[in-house]
Design a protein around this motif. Structure first.
Motif, short mmCIF file in Angstrom:
data_model
loop_
_atom_site.label_atom_id
_atom_site.label_comp_id
_atom_site.label_asym_id
_atom_site.label_seq_id
_atom_site.Cartn_x
_atom_site.Cartn_y
_atom_site.Cartn_z
N MET A 189 0.83 -1.20 0.00
CA MET A 189 0.00 0.00 0.00
C MET A 189 0.87 1.25 0.00
O MET A 189 1.97 1.27 0.52
N LYS A 190 0.30 2.31 -0.60
CA LYS A 190 1.00 3.58 -0.67
C LYS A 190 0.27 4.63 0.17
O LYS A 190 -0.88 4.44 0.58
N VAL A 191 0.94 5.74 0.37
CA VAL A 191 0.35 6.84 1.11
C VAL A 191 -0.97 7.27 0.48
O VAL A 191 -1.95 7.57 1.18
N ALA A 192 -1.02 7.29 -0.85
CA ALA A 192 -2.24 7.71 -1.55
C ALA A 192 -3.44 6.83 -1.20
O ALA A 192 -4.59 7.28 -1.29
N ASP A 193 -3.18 5.58 -0.81
CA ASP A 193 -4.27 4.65 -0.50
C ASP A 193 -4.93 4.92 0.85
O ASP A 193 -6.07 4.50 1.07
N ILE A 194 -4.23 5.58 1.74
CA ILE A 194 -4.77 5.76 3.10
C ILE A 194 -4.87 7.21 3.54
O ILE A 194 -5.41 7.49 4.61
N MET A 195 -4.40 8.13 2.73
CA MET A 195 -4.41 9.54 3.15
C MET A 195 -5.83 10.09 3.21
O MET A 195 -6.77 9.56 2.59
N THR A 196 -5.99 11.16 3.94
CA THR A 196 -7.26 11.89 4.02
C THR A 196 -7.25 12.97 2.95
O THR A 196 -6.31 13.77 2.89
N THR A 197 -8.24 12.97 2.09
CA THR A 197 -8.25 13.95 0.99
C THR A 197 -9.00 15.22 1.35
O THR A 197 -8.81 16.25 0.71
N GLN A 198 -9.86 15.15 2.37
CA GLN A 198 -10.57 16.35 2.82
C GLN A 198 -9.68 17.11 3.79
O GLN A 198 -9.66 16.83 4.99
N VAL A 199 -8.90 18.03 3.26
CA VAL A 199 -7.90 18.73 4.06
C VAL A 199 -8.41 20.10 4.49
O VAL A 199 -8.95 20.85 3.69
N VAL A 200 -8.20 20.40 5.75
CA VAL A 200 -8.57 21.71 6.30
C VAL A 200 -7.35 22.62 6.25
O VAL A 200 -6.27 22.25 6.70
N THR A 201 -7.53 23.82 5.71
CA THR A 201 -6.41 24.76 5.59
C THR A 201 -6.76 26.09 6.26
O THR A 201 -7.93 26.40 6.50
N VAL A 202 -5.71 26.85 6.49
CA VAL A 202 -5.86 28.17 7.10
C VAL A 202 -4.81 29.07 6.46
O VAL A 202 -3.81 28.58 5.92
N ARG A 203 -5.01 30.37 6.51
CA ARG A 203 -4.04 31.32 5.99
C ARG A 203 -3.13 31.79 7.12
O ARG A 203 -3.53 31.83 8.29
N GLY A 204 -1.91 32.14 6.78
CA GLY A 204 -0.94 32.55 7.78
C GLY A 204 -1.32 33.78 8.57
O GLY A 204 -0.93 33.93 9.72
N HIS A 205 -2.12 34.67 7.95
CA HIS A 205 -2.49 35.91 8.64
C HIS A 205 -3.68 35.74 9.57
O HIS A 205 -4.00 36.66 10.35
N GLN A 206 -4.34 34.59 9.51
CA GLN A 206 -5.49 34.37 10.38
C GLN A 206 -5.05 34.15 11.83
O GLN A 206 -3.90 33.80 12.09
N SER A 207 -5.97 34.31 12.74
CA SER A 207 -5.62 34.19 14.15
C SER A 207 -5.48 32.73 14.56
O SER A 207 -6.06 31.83 13.94
N VAL A 208 -4.72 32.51 15.61
CA VAL A 208 -4.58 31.17 16.17
C VAL A 208 -5.93 30.69 16.67
O VAL A 208 -6.26 29.51 16.59
N ALA A 209 -6.75 31.61 17.16
CA ALA A 209 -8.09 31.25 17.64
C ALA A 209 -8.91 30.64 16.51
O ALA A 209 -9.68 29.70 16.73
N GLU A 210 -8.75 31.16 15.29
CA GLU A 210 -9.47 30.61 14.15
C GLU A 210 -8.98 29.21 13.83
O GLU A 210 -9.77 28.32 13.48
N ALA A 211 -7.68 28.97 13.96
CA ALA A 211 -7.12 27.63 13.74
C ALA A 211 -7.68 26.65 14.76
O ALA A 211 -8.03 25.52 14.42
N VAL A 212 -7.80 27.10 16.01
CA VAL A 212 -8.37 26.25 17.07
C VAL A 212 -9.83 25.94 16.76
O VAL A 212 -10.30 24.82 16.93
N ARG A 213 -10.56 26.94 16.29
CA ARG A 213 -11.98 26.74 15.95
C ARG A 213 -12.12 25.68 14.85
O ARG A 213 -13.01 24.82 14.92
N LEU A 214 -11.23 25.71 13.85
CA LEU A 214 -11.27 24.73 12.76
C LEU A 214 -10.95 23.33 13.29
O LEU A 214 -11.58 22.35 12.87
N MET A 215 -9.98 23.25 14.18
CA MET A 215 -9.63 21.95 14.76
C MET A 215 -10.82 21.35 15.52
O MET A 215 -11.12 20.16 15.39
N LYS A 216 -11.49 22.18 16.30
CA LYS A 216 -12.64 21.70 17.07
C LYS A 216 -13.79 21.29 16.15
O LYS A 216 -14.42 20.26 16.34
N ALA A 217 -14.05 22.10 15.12
CA ALA A 217 -15.17 21.85 14.23
C ALA A 217 -14.99 20.57 13.43
O ALA A 217 -15.96 19.86 13.13
N HIS A 218 -13.75 20.27 13.07
CA HIS A 218 -13.48 19.11 12.22
C HIS A 218 -12.88 17.93 12.99
O HIS A 218 -12.54 16.92 12.39
#
Length: 207
Positions: free
Chosen positions: A1-30
């Motif tokens: 098996m390869k990485v492509a076979d088991i990876m998660t394709t629904q990736v959550v991203t954030v921009r560098g200028h966004q707040s850490v609080a927003e990153a935490v909110r995304l982590m909790k939501a997903h």
């Protein structure tokens, strides 16, 4: 098996200028423990912000996550993985570097692989690589012996056949993190001294 076979394709991203609080909110939501930081342009590197980054750089010092930006806490550049990499080597990369997740990239972001993916989606329980190598080595040895018996020890086909055996044994030894006391070729030469040309040729070619 390869990485492509088991990876998660629904990736959550954030921009560098966004707040850490927003990153935490995304982590909790997903229900995730890491968010990938998007590139600013095609030549830029991907970054990552993980729960450990936030705990160790923000929470531990009582800093306000609403006032901190992602770029102040993130890891950039981060370790990335090729989708064609085998699961065994992805696991070794995780073990050697201490990471728990990595973006999967081939020119662009394709997904993310985590230690949980490797543990729960990998086939190492059903098909351990050690077993595969042992079977492949035995088959290659039989083929090399047959080719050399038919075409002679001085033939190019004989040399190539034993090269395949040597490569397989080297890879298997690397997987086990062990050195070989004696290769199959060395055992073969002990059995057929006239085949010593195979080892002598290898030594001559290497220097």
């Amino acid at each position: 098996m390869k990485v492509a076979d088991i990876m998660t394709t629904q990736v959550v991203t954030v921009r560098g200028h966004q707040s850490v609080a927003e990153a935490v909110r995304l982590m909790k939501a997903h229900h995730i423990f890491a968010v990938i930081v998007e590139r600013r342009h095609d030549e830029d590197a991907y970054g990552m912000i993980t729960e450990l980054d936030i705990i160790s750089k923000v929470t531990a010092y009582g800093r306000d996550p609403k006032k901190l930006r992602v770029y102040e806490v993130m890891q950039k550049p981060c370790i990335v993985v090729n989708p064609d990499l085998s699961i065994e080597y992805a696991a070794r990369l995780f073990a050697n570097t201490g990471i728990r997740c990595a973006p999967v990239i081939r020119e662009k972001l394709l997904g993310m692989i985590t230690a949980t993916d490797i543990l729960l989606k990998g086939d190492f329980l059903e098909s351990p690589k050690e077993q595969y190598f042992e079977q492949a080595i035995q088959k290659a040895i039989q083929e090399a012996r047959q080719i050399c018996a038919e075409k002679g020890h001085a033939s190019a086909d004989c040399r190539v056949a034993w090269d395949i055996v040597e490569e397989l044994q080297a890879e298997a030894a690397h997987q086990r993190a062990q050195s070989l006391e004696k290769t199959a070729l060395e055992e073969y030469v002990e059995e057929y001294p006239e085949a010593s040309i195979l080892i002598n040729l290898e030594e001559w070619c290497s220097g």
